[in-house]
Design a protein around this motif. Structure first.
Motif, PDB file in Angstrom:
ATOM      1  N   GLN A  62      38.186  53.330  33.539  1.00 27.80           N
ATOM      2  CA  GLN A  62      38.517  51.918  33.739  1.00 27.80           C
ATOM      3  C   GLN A  62      39.796  51.519  33.001  1.00 27.80           C
ATOM      4  O   GLN A  62      40.422  50.514  33.345  1.00 27.80           O
ATOM      5  CB  GLN A  62      37.352  51.048  33.261  1.00 27.80           C
ATOM      6  CG  GLN A  62      36.100  51.196  34.106  1.00 27.80           C
ATOM      7  CD  GLN A  62      34.863  50.664  33.423  1.00 27.80           C
ATOM      8  OE1 GLN A  62      34.949  49.876  32.476  1.00 27.80           O
ATOM      9  NE2 GLN A  62      33.695  51.076  33.880  1.00 27.80           N
ATOM     10  N   ILE A  74      43.212  53.128  38.112  1.00 34.14           N
ATOM     11  CA  ILE A  74      43.374  51.740  38.565  1.00 34.14           C
ATOM     12  C   ILE A  74      44.260  51.698  39.809  1.00 34.14           C
ATOM     13  O   ILE A  74      43.969  50.985  40.780  1.00 34.14           O
ATOM     14  CB  ILE A  74      43.959  50.881  37.432  1.00 34.14           C
ATOM     15  CG1 ILE A  74      42.947  50.788  36.275  1.00 34.14           C
ATOM     16  CG2 ILE A  74      44.316  49.488  37.946  1.00 34.14           C
ATOM     17  CD1 ILE A  74      43.483  50.060  35.059  1.00 34.14           C
ATOM     18  N   VAL A 116      42.288  52.817  42.802  1.00 35.29           N
ATOM     19  CA  VAL A 116      41.417  51.757  43.322  1.00 35.29           C
ATOM     20  C   VAL A 116      42.229  50.747  44.119  1.00 35.29           C
ATOM     21  O   VAL A 116      41.800  50.290  45.191  1.00 35.29           O
ATOM     22  CB  VAL A 116      40.652  51.069  42.164  1.00 35.29           C
ATOM     23  CG1 VAL A 116      39.843  49.882  42.682  1.00 35.29           C
ATOM     24  CG2 VAL A 116      39.732  52.058  41.457  1.00 35.29           C
ATOM     25  N   SER A 163      46.372  44.361  44.167  1.00 39.07           N
ATOM     26  CA  SER A 163      46.966  44.516  42.824  1.00 39.07           C
ATOM     27  C   SER A 163      47.337  43.168  42.216  1.00 39.07           C
ATOM     28  O   SER A 163      47.454  43.046  40.987  1.00 39.07           O
ATOM     29  CB  SER A 163      48.202  45.411  42.895  1.00 39.07           C
ATOM     30  OG  SER A 163      49.175  44.844  43.762  1.00 39.07           O
ATOM     31  N   ARG A 200      44.756  41.517  39.384  1.00 40.69           N
ATOM     32  CA  ARG A 200      44.347  42.374  38.275  1.00 40.69           C
ATOM     33  C   ARG A 200      43.577  41.618  37.195  1.00 40.69           C
ATOM     34  O   ARG A 200      42.708  42.174  36.537  1.00 40.69           O
ATOM     35  CB  ARG A 200      45.546  43.064  37.641  1.00 40.69           C
ATOM     36  CG  ARG A 200      46.045  44.261  38.424  1.00 40.69           C
ATOM     37  CD  ARG A 200      46.945  45.109  37.565  1.00 40.69           C
ATOM     38  NE  ARG A 200      47.347  46.322  38.252  1.00 40.69           N
ATOM     39  CZ  ARG A 200      47.629  47.456  37.641  1.00 40.69           C
ATOM     40  NH1 ARG A 200      47.544  47.536  36.331  1.00 40.69           N
ATOM     41  NH2 ARG A 200      48.007  48.520  38.318  1.00 40.69           N
ATOM     42  N   ARG A 248      38.041  43.425  38.057  1.00 42.15           N
ATOM     43  CA  ARG A 248      37.382  44.193  36.995  1.00 42.15           C
ATOM     44  C   ARG A 248      36.053  44.772  37.465  1.00 42.15           C
ATOM     45  O   ARG A 248      35.720  45.920  37.168  1.00 42.15           O
ATOM     46  CB  ARG A 248      37.190  43.306  35.763  1.00 42.15           C
ATOM     47  CG  ARG A 248      38.489  43.003  35.019  1.00 42.15           C
ATOM     48  CD  ARG A 248      38.203  42.431  33.647  1.00 42.15           C
ATOM     49  NE  ARG A 248      37.574  41.116  33.753  1.00 42.15           N
ATOM     50  CZ  ARG A 248      38.239  39.969  33.783  1.00 42.15           C
ATOM     51  NH1 ARG A 248      39.572  39.979  33.726  1.00 42.15           N
ATOM     52  NH2 ARG A 248      37.612  38.821  33.861  1.00 42.15           N
ATOM     53  N   THR A 298      35.257  45.502  40.533  1.00 49.95           N
ATOM     54  CA  THR A 298      35.551  46.556  41.508  1.00 49.95           C
ATOM     55  C   THR A 298      35.917  47.861  40.811  1.00 49.95           C
ATOM     56  O   THR A 298      35.465  48.941  41.200  1.00 49.95           O
ATOM     57  CB  THR A 298      36.690  46.120  42.437  1.00 49.95           C
ATOM     58  OG1 THR A 298      36.340  44.897  43.089  1.00 49.95           O
ATOM     59  CG2 THR A 298      36.968  47.185  43.492  1.00 49.95           C
ATOM     60  N   VAL A 299      36.723  47.778  39.758  1.00 51.24           N
ATOM     61  CA  VAL A 299      37.113  48.974  39.003  1.00 51.24           C
ATOM     62  C   VAL A 299      35.900  49.594  38.320  1.00 51.24           C
ATOM     63  O   VAL A 299      35.731  50.824  38.306  1.00 51.24           O
ATOM     64  CB  VAL A 299      38.215  48.638  37.977  1.00 51.24           C
ATOM     65  CG1 VAL A 299      38.491  49.823  37.066  1.00 51.24           C
ATOM     66  CG2 VAL A 299      39.488  48.214  38.686  1.00 51.24           C
ATOM     67  N   SER A 352      34.497  53.284  39.150  1.00 51.32           N
ATOM     68  CA  SER A 352      34.392  54.321  38.115  1.00 51.32           C
ATOM     69  C   SER A 352      33.012  54.958  38.118  1.00 51.32           C
ATOM     70  O   SER A 352      32.879  56.178  37.968  1.00 51.32           O
ATOM     71  CB  SER A 352      34.704  53.727  36.744  1.00 51.32           C
ATOM     72  OG  SER A 352      33.721  52.762  36.373  1.00 51.32           O
TER      73      SER A 352
END
Length: 280
Positions: free
Chosen positions: A67, A73, A76, A85, A88, A94, A96-97, A101
């Motif tokens: 992450q 990143i 993703v 993007s 962010r 956050r 989604t990331v 992961s």
């Protein structure tokens, strides 16, 4: 290392117990396994006992590290589209990331598992089709005839016992690294002896692909039995009066229905196997 340690222990156990008849050998190995579990639980100097061994390194990246890693990143963002993007700093980005992961780590573990499984299956197929494999099948089908042909049956039993233990040792090492900790207190015969036995019976003894299929079927039934029992209990409760004491009792016993369910599967498989042998 786990495979070598398990193979070494299997050699020692085989030297002691393999001269016994098959049913007594099964009892002896079960007793030895309980002794080993007791040692792991109580010898703090070896395994920290019930305090567990934590912080074991994993063979795949950690979710937290992914992450915070720029390449992940960007990966993703590439999957979601370049417009993603711009968000962010948003909570959606956050989450989604974080979700990506977790999926990435699970895919890494799945790839590792499939690689080891395919290697073991390939080696098993080569061994099965070799002269050694034909000799082992002859011993399995008729030990007396194999011994009359000059084969050392006890030694061959010890060989396959050691090889099987080595495979289980590798599996145990993979399970430990998956959890990231070694917990001797969680090793109970119901889960790590009985379930594996059911997997082999469902898949068919002596059938490598069948054992793999039986393992997936058994584990799926094991993890889905509890939610299915809870759903069934709630459905039955919908027909019962609010004051009926059976309502709460059904919800309490539902998580334990997986044991009953696995027993029913085992009885059904054994019954069908007997019928198949009866009718050829």
């Amino acid at each position: 290392v786990g495979g070598v340690a398990a193979a070494g222990l299997a050699w020692l156990v085989g030297k002691i117990a393999l001269g016994l008849r098959s049913d007594y050998f099964a009892i002896a190995t079960l007793g030895i396994s309980e002794i080993m579990i007791s040692i792991l639980k109580n010898e703090d100097w070896l395994t920290r006992g019930v305090k567990n061994v934590t912080g074991l390194p994993r063979p795949v990246p950690y979710e937290v590290d992914l992450q915070q890693n720029e390449w992940f990143i960007n990966f993703v963002i590439w999957l979601q589209g370049n417009d993603f993007s711009a968000e962010r700093s948003s909570e959606v980005f956050r989450e989604t990331v974080m979700l990506a992961s977790g999926i990435f780590v699970k895919l890494c573990y799945s790839g590792l598992f499939l690689s080891v499984l395919l290697i073991i299956l390939g080696l098993s197929a080569l061994a099965l089709n070799s002269p050694w494999g034909r000799m082992m099948r002859a011993i399995r089908d008729n030990e007396i005839a194999a011994a009359a042909m000059g084969k050392d049956v006890t030694s061959r039993h010890r060989q396959v016992f050691i090889i099987g233990s080595a495979v289980i040792g590798i599996a145990g090492a993979m399970l430990t690294t998956l959890d990231g900790q070694f917990t001797p207190g969680s090793y109970i015969p119901l889960r790590y002896t009985f379930l594996i036995w059911v997997m082999v019976i469902i898949g068919g003894s002596g059938n490598n692909l069948g054992a793999v299929l039986g393992a997936f079927i058994t584990w799926f039934a094991w993890i889905e039995a509890e939610p299915a029992a809870l759903w069934l209990a709630e459905w039955i409760n919908s027909f019962l009066n609010e004051s009926n004491p059976l309502r709460q009792h059904l919800l309490e016993v539902a998580p334990h229905m997986r044991m009953v369910f696995m027993g029913l599967i085992l009885i059904l498989v054994l019954r069908l196997d007997v019928q198949a042998e009866k009718f050829g």
